[in-house]
Design a protein around this motif. Structure first.
Motif, PDB file in Angstrom:
ATOM      1  N   UNK A  59       0.306   9.947   2.968  1.00 30.99           N
ATOM      2  CA  UNK A  59       0.727   8.554   2.850  1.00 30.99           C
ATOM      3  C   UNK A  59       2.040   8.508   2.077  1.00 30.99           C
ATOM      4  N   UNK A  60       2.967   7.665   2.518  1.00 33.28           N
ATOM      5  CA  UNK A  60       4.282   7.565   1.869  1.00 33.28           C
ATOM      6  C   UNK A  60       4.161   6.846   0.532  1.00 33.28           C
ATOM      7  N   UNK A  61       5.110   7.014  -0.360  1.00 29.56           N
ATOM      8  CA  UNK A  61       5.097   6.271  -1.627  1.00 29.56           C
ATOM      9  C   UNK A  61       5.019   4.765  -1.410  1.00 29.56           C
ATOM     10  N   UNK A  63       0.855  -1.185   0.000  1.00 26.47           N
ATOM     11  CA  UNK A  63       0.000   0.000   0.000  1.00 26.47           C
ATOM     12  C   UNK A  63       0.888   1.230   0.000  1.00 26.47           C
ATOM     13  N   UNK A  64       0.547   2.225  -0.825  1.00 31.64           N
ATOM     14  CA  UNK A  64       1.283   3.475  -0.846  1.00 31.64           C
ATOM     15  C   UNK A  64       0.853   4.333  -2.026  1.00 31.64           C
ATOM     16  N   UNK A  65       1.553   5.479  -2.199  1.00 27.24           N
ATOM     17  CA  UNK A  65       1.218   6.390  -3.286  1.00 27.24           C
ATOM     18  C   UNK A  65       1.929   6.052  -4.587  1.00 27.24           C
ATOM     19  N   UNK A  66       2.974   5.278  -4.528  1.00 28.15           N
ATOM     20  CA  UNK A  66       3.689   4.896  -5.751  1.00 28.15           C
ATOM     21  C   UNK A  66       2.833   3.943  -6.580  1.00 28.15           C
ATOM     22  N   UNK A  77      -3.032   1.681  -4.599  1.00 28.22           N
ATOM     23  CA  UNK A  77      -2.462   3.013  -4.775  1.00 28.22           C
ATOM     24  C   UNK A  77      -3.398   4.038  -4.153  1.00 28.22           C
ATOM     25  N   UNK A  78      -2.876   4.845  -3.225  1.00 30.29           N
ATOM     26  CA  UNK A  78      -3.643   5.885  -2.563  1.00 30.29           C
ATOM     27  C   UNK A  78      -3.186   7.252  -3.052  1.00 30.29           C
ATOM     28  N   UNK A 130       2.839   0.530   3.512  1.00 31.38           N
ATOM     29  CA  UNK A 130       2.597  -0.716   4.252  1.00 31.38           C
ATOM     30  C   UNK A 130       2.923  -1.917   3.374  1.00 31.38           C
ATOM     31  N   UNK A 131       3.347  -2.968   4.047  1.00 30.64           N
ATOM     32  CA  UNK A 131       3.555  -4.247   3.369  1.00 30.64           C
ATOM     33  C   UNK A 131       2.857  -5.338   4.175  1.00 30.64           C
TER      34      UNK A 131
END
Length: 316
Positions: A43-45, A28-31, A37-38, A48-49
Protein backbone atom coordinates in the motif's frame (compact mmCIF):
# COMPACT_ATOMS: atom_id res chain seq x y z
CA UNK A 1 -24.88 8.11 3.34
CA UNK A 2 -24.04 10.82 5.83
CA UNK A 3 -20.72 9.18 6.68
CA UNK A 4 -18.90 5.93 5.99
CA UNK A 5 -16.95 3.49 8.12
CA UNK A 6 -14.04 1.51 6.67
CA UNK A 7 -13.18 -1.84 8.22
CA UNK A 8 -9.88 -3.55 7.57
CA UNK A 9 -10.79 -7.17 6.91
CA UNK A 10 -10.00 -9.31 9.93
CA UNK A 11 -9.87 -13.09 9.94
CA UNK A 12 -11.94 -14.76 12.63
CA UNK A 13 -10.16 -14.40 15.93
CA UNK A 14 -8.32 -11.18 15.07
CA UNK A 15 -9.11 -7.66 16.21
CA UNK A 16 -10.59 -5.57 13.39
CA UNK A 17 -9.55 -1.99 12.65
CA UNK A 18 -12.09 0.70 11.79
CA UNK A 19 -11.96 4.29 10.57
CA UNK A 20 -14.90 6.68 10.41
CA UNK A 21 -15.02 9.52 7.95
CA UNK A 22 -14.77 12.97 9.48
CA UNK A 23 -16.36 15.87 7.73
CA UNK A 24 -16.39 15.39 3.98
CA UNK A 25 -13.43 13.07 3.47
CA UNK A 26 -11.25 10.17 4.59
CA UNK A 27 -7.74 9.15 3.53
CA UNK A 28 -6.08 5.70 3.51
CA UNK A 29 -2.39 4.81 3.30
CA UNK A 30 0.77 3.88 5.19
CA UNK A 31 1.70 7.43 6.17
CA UNK A 32 0.77 8.42 9.70
CA UNK A 33 -1.18 11.49 8.60
CA UNK A 34 -3.93 9.31 7.07
CA UNK A 35 -7.30 8.72 8.73
CA UNK A 36 -6.80 4.97 8.30
CA UNK A 37 -3.16 3.86 8.61
CA UNK A 38 -2.28 0.48 7.08
CA UNK A 39 0.92 -1.54 7.52
CA UNK A 40 0.73 -3.44 4.23
CA UNK A 41 3.98 -2.75 2.31
CA UNK A 42 2.03 -3.08 -0.95
CA UNK A 43 0.00 0.00 0.00
CA UNK A 44 1.32 3.47 -0.88
CA UNK A 45 1.97 6.10 1.80
CA UNK A 46 -1.06 7.95 0.42
CA UNK A 47 -3.23 5.43 -1.39
CA UNK A 48 -6.93 6.44 -1.40
CA UNK A 49 -8.93 9.57 -0.84
CA UNK A 50 -12.65 9.25 -0.10
CA UNK A 51 -14.91 12.25 -0.58
CA UNK A 52 -18.62 13.01 -0.51
CA UNK A 53 -20.70 14.61 -3.25
CA UNK A 54 -24.29 15.17 -2.27
CA UNK A 55 -25.46 11.97 -0.59
CA UNK A 56 -22.99 9.67 -2.38
CA UNK A 57 -19.42 8.71 -1.62
CA UNK A 58 -16.54 8.31 -4.08
CA UNK A 59 -12.81 7.64 -3.87
CA UNK A 60 -9.76 8.52 -5.94
CA UNK A 61 -6.65 6.38 -6.34
CA UNK A 62 -3.69 8.60 -5.45
CA UNK A 63 -0.94 6.04 -6.12
CA UNK A 64 -1.28 3.50 -8.95
CA UNK A 65 1.85 1.39 -8.33
CA UNK A 66 -0.40 -1.55 -7.47
CA UNK A 67 -3.92 -1.97 -8.88
CA UNK A 68 -6.91 -1.19 -6.69
CA UNK A 69 -9.95 -3.47 -6.94
CA UNK A 70 -13.56 -2.61 -6.17
CA UNK A 71 -15.57 -5.77 -5.61
CA UNK A 72 -12.70 -7.69 -7.29
CA UNK A 73 -12.64 -5.50 -10.40
CA UNK A 74 -10.01 -2.88 -11.31
CA UNK A 75 -11.13 0.71 -10.86
CA UNK A 76 -10.37 4.03 -12.51
CA UNK A 77 -8.07 6.59 -11.00
CA UNK A 78 -10.86 8.98 -10.02
CA UNK A 79 -14.54 9.18 -9.10
CA UNK A 80 -15.19 5.56 -8.08
CA UNK A 81 -18.59 5.34 -6.40
CA UNK A 82 -18.88 3.17 -3.26
CA UNK A 83 -21.82 2.03 -1.18
CA UNK A 84 -22.61 -0.13 1.84
CA UNK A 85 -21.18 -3.65 1.54
CA UNK A 86 -18.57 -2.80 -1.11
CA UNK A 87 -15.14 -4.40 -0.84
CA UNK A 88 -11.95 -2.57 -1.81
CA UNK A 89 -8.69 -4.48 -2.28
CA UNK A 90 -5.35 -2.68 -1.97
CA UNK A 91 -2.23 -4.84 -2.18
CA UNK A 92 -2.95 -7.62 0.29
CA UNK A 93 -5.44 -5.64 2.35
CA UNK A 94 -9.20 -5.66 1.99
CA UNK A 95 -11.46 -2.85 3.13
CA UNK A 96 -15.21 -3.08 3.67
CA UNK A 97 -17.55 -0.09 3.50
CA UNK A 98 -20.35 0.30 6.07
CA UNK A 99 -22.86 3.05 6.87
CA UNK A 100 -23.08 4.55 10.36
CA UNK A 101 -26.40 2.81 11.04
CA UNK A 102 -24.99 -0.63 10.23
CA UNK A 103 -26.44 -3.21 12.64
CA UNK A 104 -23.91 -4.78 14.97
CA UNK A 105 -24.20 -7.98 16.96
CA UNK A 106 -25.56 -7.76 20.51
CA UNK A 107 -23.10 -7.72 23.38
CA UNK A 108 -21.90 -11.16 24.41
CA UNK A 109 -21.43 -12.12 28.00
CA UNK A 110 -17.79 -12.84 28.72
CA UNK A 111 -17.30 -16.22 30.38
CA UNK A 112 -14.97 -16.23 33.37
CA UNK A 113 -14.47 -12.49 33.01
CA UNK A 114 -13.00 -12.20 36.51
CA UNK A 115 -10.43 -14.87 35.68
CA UNK A 116 -9.08 -12.79 32.81
CA UNK A 117 -7.59 -10.48 35.46
CA UNK A 118 -5.31 -13.24 36.71
CA UNK A 119 -2.52 -11.90 34.50
CA UNK A 120 -2.00 -9.20 37.14
CA UNK A 121 -1.27 -11.78 39.84
CA UNK A 122 2.04 -12.79 38.29
CA UNK A 123 3.35 -16.31 37.71
CA UNK A 124 2.87 -17.58 41.28
CA UNK A 125 -0.74 -18.78 41.04
CA UNK A 126 -0.34 -20.58 37.65
CA UNK A 127 2.88 -22.21 38.83
CA UNK A 128 1.24 -23.38 42.05
CA UNK A 129 -1.65 -24.79 40.03
CA UNK A 130 0.72 -26.78 37.81
CA UNK A 131 2.75 -28.07 40.77
CA UNK A 132 -0.39 -28.99 42.71
CA UNK A 133 -1.89 -30.90 39.81
CA UNK A 134 1.41 -32.73 39.24
CA UNK A 135 1.60 -33.77 42.90
CA UNK A 136 -2.00 -34.99 42.89
CA UNK A 137 -1.31 -36.94 39.71
CA UNK A 138 1.79 -38.49 41.28
CA UNK A 139 -0.08 -39.53 44.44
CA UNK A 140 -2.91 -41.06 42.43
CA UNK A 141 -0.47 -42.97 40.26
CA UNK A 142 1.30 -44.22 43.41
CA UNK A 143 -1.87 -45.78 44.81
CA UNK A 144 -3.59 -46.59 41.54
CA UNK A 145 -0.63 -48.30 39.85
CA UNK A 146 0.69 -50.00 42.96
CA UNK A 147 1.74 -53.05 40.98
CA UNK A 148 4.42 -51.02 39.17
CA UNK A 149 7.47 -50.72 41.39
CA UNK A 150 9.37 -48.46 38.96
CA UNK A 151 8.51 -45.26 40.79
CA UNK A 152 10.99 -43.13 38.86
CA UNK A 153 9.03 -43.87 35.71
CA UNK A 154 5.97 -42.45 37.47
CA UNK A 155 7.91 -39.31 38.36
CA UNK A 156 9.22 -38.93 34.81
CA UNK A 157 5.70 -39.41 33.48
CA UNK A 158 4.33 -36.67 35.72
CA UNK A 159 7.18 -34.31 34.75
CA UNK A 160 6.52 -35.03 31.08
CA UNK A 161 2.81 -34.25 31.59
CA UNK A 162 3.73 -30.96 33.27
CA UNK A 163 5.99 -30.11 30.33
CA UNK A 164 3.18 -30.86 27.87
CA UNK A 165 0.85 -28.59 29.88
CA UNK A 166 3.40 -25.77 29.80
CA UNK A 167 3.99 -26.15 26.05
CA UNK A 168 0.25 -26.27 25.33
CA UNK A 169 -0.34 -23.13 27.39
CA UNK A 170 2.61 -21.46 25.69
CA UNK A 171 1.29 -22.15 22.19
CA UNK A 172 -2.13 -20.73 23.05
CA UNK A 173 -0.46 -17.74 24.71
CA UNK A 174 1.40 -17.07 21.45
CA UNK A 175 -1.90 -17.35 19.56
CA UNK A 176 -3.51 -14.90 21.99
CA UNK A 177 -0.61 -12.48 21.61
CA UNK A 178 -0.96 -12.57 17.83
CA UNK A 179 -4.75 -12.52 17.60
CA UNK A 180 -5.78 -10.37 20.58
CA UNK A 181 -2.51 -8.77 21.70
CA UNK A 182 -3.01 -10.45 25.09
CA UNK A 183 -1.12 -13.64 25.84
CA UNK A 184 -2.86 -14.72 29.11
CA UNK A 185 -0.22 -17.40 29.59
CA UNK A 186 -0.98 -17.74 33.30
CA UNK A 187 -4.67 -18.32 32.69
CA UNK A 188 -3.95 -20.79 29.89
CA UNK A 189 -1.64 -22.70 32.24
CA UNK A 190 -4.33 -22.85 34.92
CA UNK A 191 -6.88 -24.10 32.38
CA UNK A 192 -4.67 -26.85 30.97
CA UNK A 193 -3.61 -27.89 34.49
CA UNK A 194 -7.25 -28.28 35.45
CA UNK A 195 -7.79 -30.28 32.27
CA UNK A 196 -4.93 -32.61 33.24
CA UNK A 197 -6.46 -33.27 36.67
CA UNK A 198 -9.90 -33.79 35.12
CA UNK A 199 -8.49 -36.35 32.70
CA UNK A 200 -6.81 -38.23 35.55
CA UNK A 201 -10.04 -38.65 37.52
CA UNK A 202 -12.17 -39.37 34.44
CA UNK A 203 -9.76 -42.07 33.29
CA UNK A 204 -10.00 -43.78 36.70
CA UNK A 205 -13.80 -43.54 36.58
CA UNK A 206 -13.88 -45.07 33.08
CA UNK A 207 -11.70 -47.99 34.18
CA UNK A 208 -13.91 -48.80 37.13
CA UNK A 209 -17.08 -48.56 35.08
CA UNK A 210 -15.52 -51.00 32.62
CA UNK A 211 -14.49 -53.19 35.55
CA UNK A 212 -18.07 -53.53 36.77
CA UNK A 213 -19.37 -53.92 33.22
CA UNK A 214 -16.70 -56.58 32.58
CA UNK A 215 -16.42 -55.51 28.96
CA UNK A 216 -13.27 -54.26 27.23
CA UNK A 217 -15.41 -52.58 24.58
CA UNK A 218 -17.05 -50.44 27.26
CA UNK A 219 -13.63 -49.35 28.44
CA UNK A 220 -12.54 -48.33 24.93
CA UNK A 221 -15.78 -46.47 24.23
CA UNK A 222 -15.67 -44.61 27.54
CA UNK A 223 -12.03 -43.69 27.03
CA UNK A 224 -12.66 -42.08 23.64
CA UNK A 225 -15.86 -40.42 24.89
CA UNK A 226 -14.07 -38.95 27.90
CA UNK A 227 -11.17 -37.72 25.77
CA UNK A 228 -13.59 -36.07 23.33
CA UNK A 229 -15.63 -34.39 26.08
CA UNK A 230 -12.58 -33.14 27.98
CA UNK A 231 -10.86 -31.87 24.82
CA UNK A 232 -14.05 -30.09 23.78
CA UNK A 233 -14.11 -28.23 27.10
CA UNK A 234 -10.39 -27.45 26.88
CA UNK A 235 -10.57 -26.12 23.32
CA UNK A 236 -13.67 -24.07 24.22
CA UNK A 237 -11.76 -22.32 27.00
CA UNK A 238 -8.62 -21.92 24.87
CA UNK A 239 -10.55 -20.31 22.02
CA UNK A 240 -12.44 -18.05 24.42
CA UNK A 241 -9.23 -16.77 26.05
CA UNK A 242 -6.99 -16.49 22.98
CA UNK A 243 -9.30 -15.56 20.10
CA UNK A 244 -12.40 -13.64 19.07
CA UNK A 245 -13.94 -16.37 16.92
CA UNK A 246 -17.63 -15.85 16.34
CA UNK A 247 -18.51 -19.52 16.93
CA UNK A 248 -16.08 -20.86 19.55
CA UNK A 249 -18.15 -23.99 20.17
CA UNK A 250 -18.11 -24.94 16.49
CA UNK A 251 -14.36 -24.24 16.33
CA UNK A 252 -13.88 -26.43 19.41
CA UNK A 253 -15.84 -29.30 17.85
CA UNK A 254 -13.74 -29.08 14.67
CA UNK A 255 -10.46 -28.95 16.62
CA UNK A 256 -11.49 -31.87 18.85
CA UNK A 257 -12.61 -34.00 15.92
CA UNK A 258 -9.40 -33.27 14.01
CA UNK A 259 -7.11 -34.06 16.94
CA UNK A 260 -8.91 -37.28 17.87
CA UNK A 261 -8.97 -38.30 14.21
CA UNK A 262 -5.21 -37.89 13.97
CA UNK A 263 -4.67 -39.83 17.22
CA UNK A 264 -7.05 -42.58 16.11
CA UNK A 265 -5.22 -42.84 12.79
CA UNK A 266 -1.92 -43.41 14.60
CA UNK A 267 -3.29 -45.98 17.02
CA UNK A 268 -5.57 -47.80 14.58
CA UNK A 269 -3.97 -47.83 11.11
CA UNK A 270 -6.28 -48.80 8.29
CA UNK A 271 -3.84 -51.29 6.76
CA UNK A 272 -3.73 -53.73 9.69
CA UNK A 273 -2.91 -57.29 8.78
CA UNK A 274 -5.56 -59.92 9.31
CA UNK A 275 -3.20 -62.01 11.45
CA UNK A 276 -1.99 -60.41 14.66
CA UNK A 277 1.33 -61.73 15.88
CA UNK A 278 1.19 -59.87 19.21
CA UNK A 279 -1.28 -60.98 21.89
CA UNK A 280 -4.14 -58.63 22.64
CA UNK A 281 -5.36 -58.04 26.16
CA UNK A 282 -7.45 -55.62 28.15
CA UNK A 283 -6.37 -53.88 31.33
CA UNK A 284 -9.78 -53.39 32.91
CA UNK A 285 -8.86 -55.45 36.00
CA UNK A 286 -6.95 -52.90 38.00
CA UNK A 287 -6.00 -52.53 41.65
CA UNK A 288 -8.05 -50.09 43.72
CA UNK A 289 -6.80 -46.49 43.78
CA UNK A 290 -6.66 -46.49 47.59
CA UNK A 291 -5.34 -49.24 49.83
CA UNK A 292 -7.28 -49.24 53.09
CA UNK A 293 -5.99 -51.35 55.97
CA UNK A 294 -2.70 -53.16 56.38
CA UNK A 295 -3.55 -56.07 54.05
CA UNK A 296 -1.37 -59.15 53.95
CA UNK A 297 1.91 -60.15 52.39
CA UNK A 298 2.11 -61.91 49.06
CA UNK A 299 3.67 -64.97 50.75
CA UNK A 300 0.72 -65.32 53.14
CA UNK A 301 -1.74 -64.91 50.28
CA UNK A 302 -0.15 -67.61 48.15
CA UNK A 303 0.12 -69.88 51.18
CA UNK A 304 -3.63 -69.60 51.80
CA UNK A 305 -4.30 -70.09 48.09
CA UNK A 306 -2.18 -73.25 48.07
CA UNK A 307 -4.06 -74.66 51.06
CA UNK A 308 -7.37 -73.99 49.33
CA UNK A 309 -6.25 -75.88 46.23
CA UNK A 310 -4.90 -78.72 48.36
CA UNK A 311 -8.27 -79.08 50.07
CA UNK A 312 -10.11 -79.09 46.75
CA UNK A 313 -7.88 -81.90 45.40
CA UNK A 314 -8.80 -84.38 48.16
CA UNK A 315 -10.59 -87.47 46.75
CA UNK A 316 -14.30 -87.76 47.35
Amino acid sequence: MEAIVLQVEARHGRVAEFARSSGQGLTVGRAYDNDLVLTDLHVAPHQLHFFKEGTHWFFDVIDAVNPVLLNKRPVNATNNAVGPGDEITIGRTRLHVFPLDHTVEPTRQLMLSSWLALENTGPILPLLALIGVSLVDLVINYFYASTNLKWMEQVYGVLFSALICAVWAGLWAIAGRILRHQHHFGLQLIVVSGFSMLMTFLAIAANYIAFYAFDAGVEEFLSWFIYALALLILFRLNFMIATNVQRPLLASVIATTTLLGVVYGFYYPWDDEEIEYAPEHSAILLPPPLVLGSGETAQAYFSELGEAFADSEQPL
